[in-house]
Design a protein around this motif. Structure first.
Motif, short mmCIF file in Angstrom:
data_model
loop_
_atom_site.label_atom_id
_atom_site.label_comp_id
_atom_site.label_asym_id
_atom_site.label_seq_id
_atom_site.Cartn_x
_atom_site.Cartn_y
_atom_site.Cartn_z
N GLU A 580 0.81 -1.22 0.00
CA GLU A 580 0.00 0.00 0.00
C GLU A 580 0.85 1.26 0.00
N ASN A 581 2.18 1.10 0.04
CA ASN A 581 3.08 2.25 0.00
C ASN A 581 2.75 3.24 1.11
N ALA A 582 2.58 2.73 2.31
CA ALA A 582 2.20 3.59 3.42
C ALA A 582 3.37 4.43 3.91
N MET A 583 4.57 3.93 3.79
CA MET A 583 5.73 4.68 4.27
C MET A 583 6.96 4.25 3.48
N ASP A 587 10.71 9.12 5.25
CA ASP A 587 9.44 9.77 5.55
C ASP A 587 9.34 10.04 7.05
N VAL A 588 8.58 11.08 7.37
CA VAL A 588 8.21 11.36 8.76
C VAL A 588 6.81 10.81 8.96
N VAL A 589 6.71 9.81 9.82
CA VAL A 589 5.44 9.13 10.00
C VAL A 589 5.15 8.98 11.49
N GLY A 590 3.90 8.72 11.76
CA GLY A 590 3.47 8.36 13.10
C GLY A 590 2.95 6.94 13.07
N ALA A 591 3.55 6.06 13.87
CA ALA A 591 3.17 4.65 13.88
C ALA A 591 3.36 4.12 15.29
N VAL A 597 11.34 9.91 11.96
CA VAL A 597 11.82 9.70 10.60
C VAL A 597 12.08 8.21 10.41
N VAL A 598 11.62 7.67 9.29
CA VAL A 598 11.84 6.26 8.98
C VAL A 598 13.29 6.09 8.52
N SER A 625 -2.38 2.09 12.69
CA SER A 625 -2.56 3.09 11.63
C SER A 625 -1.22 3.78 11.40
N VAL A 626 -1.06 4.32 10.21
CA VAL A 626 0.17 5.01 9.82
C VAL A 626 -0.20 6.42 9.41
N SER A 627 0.44 7.40 10.03
CA SER A 627 0.24 8.81 9.68
C SER A 627 1.50 9.30 8.98
N ASN A 628 1.39 9.57 7.70
CA ASN A 628 2.53 10.00 6.90
C ASN A 628 2.45 11.50 6.68
#
Length: 782
Positions: A580-583, A587-591, A597-598, A625-628
């Motif tokens: 799904e190319n979530a991250m 990238d700066v994500v919330g997981a 930062v990943v 959930s992933v917040s990108n």
């Protein structure tokens, strides 16, 4: 090694061979192998029919002469079983361990006494030179001594002159070859080698010419021929020793030793070689012809004894020089290839070899000396051949190791049109060099040990190699090694290509980030695949059936699947997140409740680094959930509060002006659209909230937002627009008549030190004080 010389080797290693023979299978009794006598055969055949022997027996008993012969034969037959029983008892005793040890000890003692007796007998032959027992012809010796001395002087003198001349000529050329790499050094060694061969050939042919000229038509004497042959063999052996220990002015040696150690080895080895060759190939045969064979045997024993003593002294001197050289700093820089070999070889192995090699050398000298005394005819054939094969194995093994070390220093350069990172490929291949050198060192050591065991006839390695099992094992080992090296090269090349692609796609677009993530996952999958499949192929080449391994792996995988459901859930969730190319990496994500930062993505987990620098590893099973924050574009939302007394239009104009100034900075390229003014979004307790939004490139909203907030504050200050902070307004209130309520305040008057009124201070009672931010409200003086 011939069969009759093997007891000599067992004599030199008594304890080891005793244990080996003690563990051997017992031999069959002697009487079990003896053929049946005719009487026994007749007894066995007639036992089936007793009537067939009764009638003859009665006839014998009736005849007096025949009866007497039967009695004599029975008396003789009774003595045979007693002797056989004694022999059987001795054989039974020899089948036990103690009996075998006793038999071996007896044989060793007898062989030792025989060797000692032979040594004394041969050495006593020298006494015949002085007691007149030998047939010594002085006139014949003097007649052959003049041409022999002329041949010796001409050959030796010409050899020294030729060597000195050729070496001086090459010394002027050596400066041009130094510090020009391995090939230049190899060329210089080749020139020195050819010069030594040329000098030896000239001296040999000159000596042969002198010998022929002094023959007086009778032909070259046997003594001159013996000397010239010994001269040629000694010269060739000396050249080989110089090649090993440094032929080009002591440098460029095959053996990696300190210069002082090489010099000691070179001098003493040449002297020892000359002593043995001249003594055995010239002095002893000449004594056999001139005097007698007993004198020749005595001289042979003397030569072997002197050579053994000199060899022991040489080993001690070299060992002492090595200890001294180890305590001193290096006298010459270590070449890069040799340093790679030193790093690859384990330090305990090197130190153990340095301590053990003198003991091995002493054992070699002892065994050679015993064989030389007891079986002189086998010394040259067996000991000489085994020594040459052992030396060649050590030399070839050392050259292979040094060659591998030099190959490891070469830099891998790929053509420019190939999409590979040459530096990354070189670094990866270099990282495997120590491991490969250790493997090569192990294989070379095994090969040297096999050659040594076969050369000394301890183990028939040659027969095993030529057999089906040995050849199949060696072929499988070579094939598995090729498979492993191929997997390493494929992994290094593929990883370099992936790094090259990741470096060329180091942009900020979503597609580039996606490529970097997929390349990282591809590298991990490729590594796992090469390890698994390469290992299976290598095992199959070694002759190991991998079918049970695959079945066991299936059962083990099933068991792991039930026992490690969390791990399976991590991998499945990771696969879908990647699909799904979530991250992506960067990238700066919330997981999992963490924002950062990943830095790394695998099929099982994601690694984040937050604002404080903390490194978090989050399994995908815990990610609901992933917040990108970096997908396609971003927004910076600016919300500013102004005082109620200020004009809202002025506040909006100030925010717009701040945005215009922002576009004149380095952040202009990160602004995607004009300022999006939302207007008043709320009336707070002390401020009117005005909100605007800026559309930015992914990941640029934080830096751009900080710069915009600073510009907003600067413009507000310039325009005098108040950005309020929390205030509290005191309102006393009015009644219906319009009268304001009084604020009860008690006035206190304090006198100064002079007695006059110094000041008036407003002070309220505790119950009547009203505070604002902790300060009492004063009353006016009016």
């Amino acid at each position: 090694m011939p069969r009759h010389s093997r007891p000599l080797v067992r004599t030199a290693a008594l304890f080891l061979f005793t244990l080996i023979l003690a563990a051997a299978s017992p031999t069959a009794p002697v009487h079990a192998q003896s053929p049946q006598s005719p009487l026994q055969a007749a007894t066995i055949d007639s036992s089936a029919n007793p009537d067939a022997v009764i009638a003859p027996l009665l006839d014998v008993l009736k005849d007096e002469a025949a009866r007497q012969k039967l009695i004599e034969s029975l008396e003789k037959s009774t003595a045979v079983p007693a002797d056989a029983a004694a022999a059987n008892a001795d054989t039974a005793a020899q089948t036990t361990v103690a009996g075998r040890l006793a038999g071996m000890t007896k044989n060793v003692i007898e062989e030792t006494l025989a060797v000692g007796h032979k040594f004394a007998r041969d050495l006593s032959g020298l006494a015949t030179l002085f007691n007149g027992a030998s047939e010594f012809d002085g006139g014949h010796v003097l007649s052959m001594l003049t041409p022999l001395l002329a041949t010796v002087v001409v050959s030796m003198l010409l050899l020294m002159l030729c060597k000195r001349g050729l070496r001086s000529a090459l010394a002027r050329l050596s400066g041009r070859f130094q510090n020009h790499g391995f090939l230049a050094a190899l060329a210089l060694v080749g020139l020195y080698f050819l010069a030594e061969i040329l000098a030896l050939a000239l001296a040999y042919f000159a000596g042969s010419a002198v010998a022929a000229a002094l023959s007086s038509g009778t032909g070259v004497s046997i003594y001159q021929t013996l000397y010239l042959n010994a001269f040629l063999v000694t010269g060739a052996a000396s050249i080989l020793i110089r090649v090993l220990t440094g032929i080009a002015q002591g440098d460029y040696a095959v053996l990696r030793m300190a210069p002082s150690v090489r010099a000691t080895l070179r001098r003493r080895a040449i002297v020892l070689t000359g002593l043995l060759i001249y003594g055995i190939a010239f002095v002893v045969p000449a004594a056999n012809v001139l005097v007698s064979f007993s004198v020749g045997r005595g001289l042979r024993v003397l030569v072997y004894t002197l050579a053994a003593i000199f060899a022991v002294c040489m080993v001690r001197a070299i060992s002492r020089q090595q200890q001294i050289a180890a305590e001193l700093p290096a006298q010459e820089p270590t070449e890069e290839g040799d340093a790679a070999v030193d790093d690859a070889l384990p330090e305990p192995v090197q130190s153990a070899f340095m301590q053990l090699w003198p003991l091995i050398a002493y054992g070699y000298v002892a065994v050679s000396y015993v064989i030389a005394l007891s079986r002189p005819d086998l010394f040259v054939e067996f000991v000489g051949g085994a020594t040459v094969r052992t030396a060649l194995a050590l030399i070839v093994g050392g050259l292979v190791l040094r060659g591998c070390g030099y190959l490891s220093t070469f830099t891998v350069r790929t053509p420019a049109f190939l999409p590979l990172d040459s530096q990354a490929l070189s670094n990866r291949l270099t990282s495997f060099v120590p491991i490969l050198l250790r493997v090569v060192w192990l294989l070379v050591s095994v090969a040297i040990l096999a050659v040594v065991l076969d050369a000394w006839s301890i183990v028939d390695v040659g027969g095993w190699v030529e057999g089906d099992r040995g050849s199949a094992m060696i072929a499988g080992l070579v094939s598995s090694l090729i498979v492993v090296v191929s997997c390493i090269v494929i992994w290094a090349a593929a990883s370099s290509w992936i790094d090259y692609r990741m470096a060329t796609s180091a942009g900020t677009s979503l597609l580039d980030s996606r490529y970097r993530t997929l390349y990282s996952l591809l590298k991990n999958a490729l590594t796992v695949a090469l390890v698994v499949f390469g290992g299976m192929i290598a095992l199959s080449e070694l002759g190991i059936d991998i079918g049970p391994l695959l079945a066991g792996a299936g059962v083990l995988g099933l068991a792991i699947g039930f026992g490690a459901q969390k791990l399976v859930q991590d991998i499945i969730s990771g696969v879908f997140i990647q699909l799904e190319n979530a991250m992506n990496v960067g990238d700066v994500v919330g997981a999992g409740g963490i924002t950062g930062v990943v830095e790394r993505l695998t099929l099982r987990s994601v690694s984040l680094r937050d604002l404080s620098g903390v490194y978090h590893i989050i399994p995908f099973s815990s990610v609901d959930s992933v917040s990108n924050y970096m997908r396609t574009f971003s927004f910076h939302v600016e919300e500013v509060g102004i005082a109620y007394k200020e004009n809202v239009a002025d506040g909006k104009a100030a925010m717009q002006e701040a945005f215009d100034r922002l576009q004149q900075t380095e952040h202009k390229a990160d602004i995607l659209e004009p300022l999006e003014m939302h207007g008043v979004t709320g009336l707070g307790d002390s401020a009117v909230a005005i909100r605007a939004r800026i559309k930015t490139a992914p990941g640029k909203q934080w830096g751009l937002g900080r710069a915009y907030t600073e510009l907003v504050k600067q413009v507000m200050d310039e325009r005098g627009i108040e950005i309020p902070f929390p205030h509290t307004t005191l309102f006393l209130g009015r009644d219906k008549a319009g009268k304001t309520d009084e604020l009860p305040v008690k006035l206190l008057q304090e006198a100064g030190k002079s007695g006059k009124a110094a000041s008036r201070r407003k002070r309220a009672s505790t119950d009547d004080v009203l505070a604002n931010d902790g300060n009492a409200i004063p009353e006016s003086d009016d």
